[in-house]
Design a protein around this motif. Structure first.
Motif, short mmCIF file in Angstrom:
data_model
loop_
_atom_site.label_atom_id
_atom_site.label_comp_id
_atom_site.label_asym_id
_atom_site.label_seq_id
_atom_site.Cartn_x
_atom_site.Cartn_y
_atom_site.Cartn_z
N CYS A 52 -10.41 0.52 4.10
CA CYS A 52 -8.85 0.11 3.84
C CYS A 52 -8.35 1.58 3.87
O CYS A 52 -8.93 2.32 2.90
N LEU A 53 -6.98 1.59 3.53
CA LEU A 53 -7.07 2.96 4.16
C LEU A 53 -6.76 3.46 2.80
O LEU A 53 -6.48 4.55 2.54
N HIS A 93 -3.47 -8.00 0.25
CA HIS A 93 -3.06 -6.72 0.15
C HIS A 93 -1.43 -7.28 -1.19
O HIS A 93 -1.02 -6.92 -1.77
N HIS A 125 -6.87 -9.66 5.17
CA HIS A 125 -7.08 -8.91 4.60
C HIS A 125 -5.10 -7.80 4.35
O HIS A 125 -5.74 -7.90 3.48
N GLU A 126 -4.80 -8.09 5.18
CA GLU A 126 -3.33 -7.85 5.00
C GLU A 126 -2.30 -8.64 3.92
O GLU A 126 -1.90 -8.11 3.23
N GLN A 165 0.71 -1.01 -0.01
CA GLN A 165 0.35 0.01 0.21
C GLN A 165 1.02 1.43 0.51
O GLN A 165 0.63 2.35 -0.66
NI NI Z 1 -6.22 -2.78 3.18
#
Ligand code: NI
Length: 168
Positions: free
Chosen positions: A91-92, A138, A134-135, A51
């Motif tokens: 999510c960021l 990514h 989730h991570e 990210q």
């Molecule tokens: Ni995220």
């Protein structure tokens, strides 16, 4: 310490795949520190290196209310998953929008810490388990958006454009 720029959907770099960390040096420690600072500043519960446009298998998380329980995971592998639950995620890289995703309720992972030491963690339900999945997604170039149906993806994109126009 430095704040890093968090890539925003639909930035194609969010689809990049992270490689395992092989060198455990000061550069890695600095990366982890910067990722924690960036995650706390953005008030997120988790951040993956992809990210911030770094293709290394590094994740930072803190799911505590008090924001004082930092967790970092390097080269994480899910070795067991059981029972599905539906979990609402944000999510960021998607500020202000959320979506319901199916996740395993119970997982076991193996990972390395910042010193290269092998560790394992058992997460049984709730935010911790969902956040880890989730991570890890990514790191494989997958976001929670990819788990949604085409219709829900369309709704999410609409909402996202409204959030953006309000911000501008
Ligand atoms: Ni995220």
């Amino acid at each position: 310490m430095a704040l890093l720029n968090i890539l925003q959907f639909p930035d194609p770099r969010l689809k990049e795949i992270a490689l395992p960390v092989e060198i455990f040096d000061q550069t890695l420690l600095n990366l982890i520190d910067d990722m924690f600072e960036t995650m706390y500043e953005a008030q997120g519960v988790g951040l993956a290196a992809t990210q911030i446009n770094v293709q290394k298998q590094v994740i930072v998380m803190d799911i505590s209310e008090e924001r004082n329980q930092p967790i970092h995971l390097i080269n994480p592998q899910i070795i067991k998953k059981e029972n599905m639950i539906e979990w609402e995620e944000g999510c960021l890289s998607f500020s202000g929008v959320y979506g319901k995703v199916n996740r395993s309720q119970e997982i076991e992972i193996q990972f390395l810490d910042k010193n290269g030491k092998q560790k394992s963690l058992h997460a049984d339900g709730g935010l911790l388990s969902a956040c880890i999945q989730h991570e890890i997604d990514h790191l494989n170039g997958i976001t929670f958006y990819d788990h949604l149906s085409p219709l829900k993806q369309q709704l999410l994109r609409k909402k996202l454009s409204k959030v953006k126009s309000r911000t501008l």
